[in-house]
Design an enzyme around this catalytic site. Structure first.
Site, short mmCIF file in Angstrom:
data_model
loop_
_atom_site.label_atom_id
_atom_site.label_comp_id
_atom_site.label_asym_id
_atom_site.label_seq_id
_atom_site.Cartn_x
_atom_site.Cartn_y
_atom_site.Cartn_z
N ASP A 215 0.85 -1.18 0.00
CA ASP A 215 0.00 0.00 0.00
C ASP A 215 0.89 1.24 0.00
O ASP A 215 1.92 1.29 0.70
CB ASP A 215 -0.91 0.00 1.24
CG ASP A 215 -1.92 1.13 1.20
OD1 ASP A 215 -2.98 0.94 0.57
OD2 ASP A 215 -1.64 2.20 1.78
N ASP A 232 -2.16 9.94 -9.85
CA ASP A 232 -2.24 8.87 -10.86
C ASP A 232 -0.85 8.55 -11.41
O ASP A 232 -0.51 7.37 -11.63
CB ASP A 232 -3.16 9.29 -12.01
CG ASP A 232 -4.62 9.35 -11.59
OD1 ASP A 232 -4.95 8.80 -10.52
OD2 ASP A 232 -5.43 9.95 -12.33
N GLU A 258 -4.79 2.36 -4.14
CA GLU A 258 -3.33 2.49 -4.07
C GLU A 258 -2.68 1.21 -3.55
O GLU A 258 -1.53 1.21 -3.10
CB GLU A 258 -2.94 3.66 -3.17
CG GLU A 258 -3.33 3.54 -1.71
CD GLU A 258 -4.71 4.14 -1.41
OE1 GLU A 258 -4.95 4.52 -0.26
OE2 GLU A 258 -5.54 4.23 -2.35
#
Length: 343
Positions: A215, A232, A258
């Site tokens: 993560d 992004d 994410e």
């Protein structure tokens, strides 16, 4: 059988056997008929061609060669039917079956080349057959009409084959695009969650496979401080890093948001800790850079090696708990089965 874009090997084999069956039955019946009508040599040649047409059902693994042999056997019969007239002068009419078979077996370019040679040969035979004392068609009109019709069929067959191949290729390209869209994440071009779960059902991801769940640390702050466009691009930057580090040793996927997941195959399980460590080192050594923005991105990672009898969901749940522990222990670190922390 070549150059036919959308015909699978199974389709080609099926067509070959249908053609062979029809050719064998027709040749056999015409052989009997020709013998009864007194055309002994024609009957013998047709009987011999039956053996060629039966060969795909006897010889295995040689379909491409057999198909060409069958086609040229058909060409030879066409030539003989022209110079002999066949049964009652109707032999040349069998020319009309040649075009579609040729294009399927030989493809567009080679098929067109073969048909041009055949048409030229047959035209010469029509002209000189009476002169050498073989069959006399008596009228110029019959062979000329046969060749005109044959030429028109070849041209129409060529156009049909061209457009069939063209649109088949477009369809195959669209199918490939759809397949890619169904299996990959459009932003990062990593495998998506659905496709990854399908892959994990394979035998290479059984006992000893390693689940590496990651993560992005402080991703909300990245979006808040730099905007979602930069956010992004951070995800794409991480995806590139994971691809380079993993180097084909397992599945690399965007698990959602994410979160990313790498699953290392059983035979490469010993590389899992090295991969996790290399991810931290690569991110540290190569900060994210876009325009005026430059900063380090870190990941928290949870690792679990699959044990006998453990389900995929169980493995993911354990990896997720270790990921959470890595987050709450200060981030930018990996926690694995032996609870070792490293970054």
């Amino acid at each position: 059988m070549r150059d036919t874009i959308n015909a699978s090997d199974k389709d080609k084999a099926r067509f070959l056997r249908v053609f062979a069956f029809i050719g064998a039955v027709t040749s056999f019946l015409m052989s009997i008929s020709s013998y009864g009508d007194g055309y002994i040599l024609l009957s013998i040649l047709l009987a011999a061609s039956v053996i060629v047409f039966v060969s795909p059902f006897v010889v295995k693994g040689k379909d491409a060669v057999i198909a060409v042999v069958m086609l040229y056997t058909l060409y030879f019969l066409m030539g003989y039917l022209v110079i002999s007239g066949g049964s009652h002068g109707t032999g040349p009419l069998w020319l009309f079956i040649v075009s579609p078979v040729t294009f399927f077996i030989r493809g567009l370019k080679r098929g067109a080349f073969d048909l041009v040679l055949l048409a030229g040969t047959i035209s010469v035979l029509f002209i000189y057959t009476p002169e050498i004392g073989l069959y006399d068609y008596q009228s110029f009109y019959f062979p000329s009409r046969v060749m005109l019709c044959f030429s028109i069929l070849c041209v129409l067959g060529g156009f049909y084959e061209y457009y069939r191949n063209k649109y088949s290729l477009q369809l195959m390209q669209q199918v490939e695009i759809n397949r890619k869209m169904a299996s990959t994440d459009s932003m990062t071009e990593l495998y998506n969650r659905r496709y990854t779960l399908e892959c994990l059902e394979g035998r290479h991801y059984g006992e000893d496979a390693v689940f590496i769940l990651m993560d992005v640390d402080n991703f909300k702050q990245i979006n808040d401080n730099y905007g979602h466009v930069i956010g992004d691009e951070v995800l794409m930057y991480i995806a590139d890093t994971l691809r380079k580090v993993c180097a084909g040793d397992g599945i690399v996927s965007r698990w959602g948001g994410e979160e990313f997941l790498i699953v290392v195959q059983s035979q490469h399980a010993h590389k899992a800790h090295t991969i996790a460590k290399s991810i931290h080192e690569s991110l540290r050594a190569s900060p994210f850079k876009r325009d005026i923005h430059q900063f380090n991105v870190t990941l928290s990672i949870g690792v679990h090696q699959r044990q006998a009898g453990e389900s995929i969901d169980h493995c993911l749940n354990i990896a997720d708990k270790r990921l959470y522990k890595a987050k709450t222990s200060g981030k930018n670190r990996t926690i694995s089965d032996d609870e070792v922390e490293f970054a």
